[in-house]
Design an enzyme around this catalytic site. Sequence first.
Site, PDB file in Angstrom:
ATOM      1  N   PHE A   8       0.849  -1.202   0.000  1.00 49.31           N
ATOM      2  CA  PHE A   8       0.000   0.000   0.000  1.00 49.31           C
ATOM      3  C   PHE A   8       0.878   1.242   0.000  1.00 49.31           C
ATOM      4  CE2 PHE A   8      -3.485   2.737   1.884  1.00 49.31           C
ATOM      5  CZ  PHE A   8      -4.314   2.634   0.775  1.00 49.31           C
ATOM      6  N   GLY A 154       2.549   2.278 -17.328  1.00 42.60           N
ATOM      7  CA  GLY A 154       1.383   2.560 -16.488  1.00 42.60           C
ATOM      8  C   GLY A 154       0.069   2.479 -17.239  1.00 42.60           C
ATOM      9  N   LYS A 224      11.002  -4.299 -18.159  1.00 39.39           N
ATOM     10  CA  LYS A 224       9.888  -3.995 -19.061  1.00 39.39           C
ATOM     11  C   LYS A 224      10.093  -4.604 -20.448  1.00 39.39           C
ATOM     12  CE  LYS A 224       8.609   0.025 -16.396  1.00 39.39           C
ATOM     13  NZ  LYS A 224       9.027   1.382 -16.058  1.00 39.39           N
ATOM     14  N   GLY A 321       4.159   7.048 -11.533  1.00 40.35           N
ATOM     15  CA  GLY A 321       3.472   7.878 -10.544  1.00 40.35           C
ATOM     16  C   GLY A 321       2.158   7.238 -10.112  1.00 40.35           C
TER      17      GLY A 321
HETATM   18  N1  HSE Z   1      10.197   3.576 -11.651  1.00 35.78           N
HETATM   19  C1  HSE Z   1       9.404   3.340 -12.811  1.00 35.78           C
HETATM   20  C2  HSE Z   1       9.740   4.382 -13.867  1.00 35.78           C
HETATM   21  C3  HSE Z   1       7.956   3.389 -12.453  1.00 35.78           C
HETATM   22  O1  HSE Z   1      10.355   5.389 -13.525  1.00 35.78           O
HETATM   23  O2  HSE Z   1       9.399   4.181 -15.019  1.00 35.78           O
HETATM   24  C4  HSE Z   1       7.033   2.925 -13.545  1.00 35.78           C
HETATM   25  O3  HSE Z   1       7.236   1.576 -13.863  1.00 35.78           O
END
Ligand code: HSE
Length: 343
Positions: A8, A154, A224, A321
């Site tokens: 959380f 995101g 990613k 974010g």
């Molecule tokens: N820390 C990651 C970034 C958060 O800055 O892209 C999103 O995955």
Amino acid sequence: MKLALIGFGTVGQGLATILRDRGETLRGDYGFDGQIVAVSTARRGSLYDPNGLDIVALLENAQDFSGYPESEGLQRGWSTEQIIREGNADAVVEVTPTDITSGQPAIWHIQTALESGKHAISANKGPAALAFRDLNTLAKANGVEFYNEATVIGGTPAIRLGEELLAGSGITEMRGILNGTTNYMLTRMEGGATYMEALTEAQRLGYAETDPTADVEGHDAAAKVMILANVLMGGDLKNADVPRQGISALSLEEVQDALKNGEHYKLIGKVWREGGQTKASVELMRLPGSDPLAGVAGADMAITYSTDLMRHATISGAGAGAIPTGFALLSDLLAIHRKSHHA
Ligand code: HSE
């Protein structure tokens, strides 16, 4: 839909904020009623109420659950395992910090949720990067979903775009800016900020990982590309299969020199097919101003998909974010809701 949030922090609170502020619209427009029944954290303990937690009180007491009001049915001492196995959630939302080396304990949380017949939604990059095939098979065997939209850019729908809307187009390559923290830092350094100033700002704005080394050394971008490779190209890449660079060795002078020449340093993640295999890399590149990725600034990210049938498609937008990532989780929950209503 009853939800158990495992973790959380920034992202979990982002989802809770969206459910608090848009609950009525979501019920009215989509017939979706997201109710948080549990939150479980490593340091603040847990709250579980099978009748649903009060989201307003939960957010007010997010840093210290002891102030959360008592109510009939409220349990404070349940372990994460108990909540996942024995709780009444329909979906487990995995939002603990990413450990990109082992993927744990997130992989175990998701495995336990799927085995318990609960959907699993993850913003944590470990499970989809390191154990996607096994977890996906487990989800199918248990008749539930394992969704990961929040892991790559995101709420900008990068995974769903590739998986659903570009299905059949024959994706041959994906090339993109996949880390918001470093892209924000590079943009700020172009404006004259030092590396440390830019990193501190990215942390304050909630873009960076709990340990920002993962961002600046390229581990997050590597996770990613592994997710894109595994989910969209049927790959099964491991950490060691992805050559990786970060931005920590880059000086302010180099960034400024590129800018004077109309060029931009960008951390580029790439996935492509070669000789029947899926390959991936993360590389710091000095791009000419004419490259479509050169103009993606701040914490925004982008991916260009190259396909057999229609050349290129590029998607760009917010991806780090609390709210953009919280929205990605919501988009997965809505996808499950749609599926179960059309089944
Ligand atoms: N820390 C990651 C970034 C958060 O800055 O892209 C999103 O995955």
